[in-house]
Design an enzyme around this catalytic site. Structure first.
Site, short mmCIF file in Angstrom:
data_model
loop_
_atom_site.label_atom_id
_atom_site.label_comp_id
_atom_site.label_asym_id
_atom_site.label_seq_id
_atom_site.Cartn_x
_atom_site.Cartn_y
_atom_site.Cartn_z
N PRO A 157 86.93 48.10 108.52
CG PRO A 157 88.73 49.07 107.75
CD PRO A 157 87.42 48.10 107.50
CE1 TYR A 158 80.70 53.07 107.28
CE2 TYR A 158 79.03 51.61 107.38
CZ TYR A 158 79.29 52.93 107.55
OH TYR A 158 77.45 52.97 107.70
CB ILE A 159 82.09 46.54 110.94
CG1 ILE A 159 81.30 46.46 110.36
CG2 ILE A 159 81.47 46.62 112.24
CD1 ILE A 159 81.66 45.15 110.13
CB SER A 161 84.12 53.88 111.52
OG SER A 161 83.49 53.25 110.27
CE LYS A 162 79.45 56.08 109.66
NZ LYS A 162 79.20 56.66 109.91
#
Length: 254
Positions: A157-159, A161-162
């Site tokens: 999810p972090y990847i 999102s960025k």
């Protein structure tokens, strides 16, 4: 004496209560900016504004959760009402989420990461751009990550999102270039902030591993990231828009 990069610029900083955001407040103010600090933690914002004012710098704060569209808009409205315009914005607010394999990741982690890291940037960009169009132009820097350029394990999810922040940056840069608004992004590598400290505490050995994969062999101080954002926001790079600048000790260059 070198002139200040952001002299008399009204700059909104989100996620300003800690880490890169707090460092940006100090760096931008030192570079002559009038800083408007936005975050959810009122006590920390008040302490930081007091610190800056005692140093003779110009600062104000507004409590704002960027995941809520109305609060993001209110932060922009506060800057304009206090100082008459918005020249620059550093969309820095973000969270890291859990380090968990994708097939085990829970929906609530995905939702919280996307709400702050993606919807938060979306919520800020719209009123910021509107204010800058009314004022004749401006400059925006979005805080992405090296995870917006490459993949890292157990952080889907972090990847995602960025990567979305990079997409917003390029789309907005293209759309508003002829109207005097520049939009760029920074892609920090491992930075000594509260987010990474939490990740490292929950994952013993991770910090040494990450540093071993970075050509400079270390993580960044938040001020090093803020210095790059200050330059991108300034008038020193008027022909630069739509760029994603890695500030990562050479990590993505391998």
């Amino acid at each position: 004496m070198t002139s200040q990069l952001l002299l008399d610029k009204v700059v909104l900083i989100t996620g300003a209560s800690s880490g890169i955001g707090a460092a940006a407040a100090r760096v931008f103010a030192r570079e002559g900016a009038i800083v408007v600090l936005a975050a959810r933690r009122k006590d920390r914002l008040a302490e930081l504004v007091d610190e800056l004012r005692r140093a003779g710098q110009r600062a104000a704060y507004v409590v704002s959760d960027v995941a809520v569209a109305e609060q993001a808009a209110q932060a922009v409205e506060f800057a304009v009402s206090e100082y008459g315009r918005l020249d620059c914005a550093f969309n820095n607010a973000g969270i890291g989420g859990d380090r968990t394999p994708l097939h085990l990741m829970q929906d609530d982690v995905y939702d919280s990461v996307m709400d702050i890291n993606v919807r938060g940037v979306w919520n800020c960009l719209r009123p910021e751009i509107a204010a800058m169009l009314a004022g004749g132009g401006g400059s925006i820097v979005n805080n992405s990550s090296v995870a917006g350029l490459v993949a890292i394990p157990a952080a889907a999810p972090y990847i995602a999102s960025k990567h979305a922040v990079v997409g917003f940056t390029r789309a907005a840069a293209d759309e508003y270039a002829r109207q005097g608004i520049r939009v760029n992004a920074i892609a920090p590598g491992t930075t000594r902030s509260e987010i990474t400290a939490d990740w490292f505490a929950r994952n013993p050995g991770l910090e040494d591993l990450v540093n071993s994969l970075t050509p400079q062999g270390r993580s960044a101080a938040p001020e090093e990231i803020a210095e790059t954002a200050a330059w991108l926001l300034s008038d020193r790079c008027p022909f630069l828009t739509g760029a994603v600048v890695p500030v990562d000790g050479g990590f993505v260059n391998q």
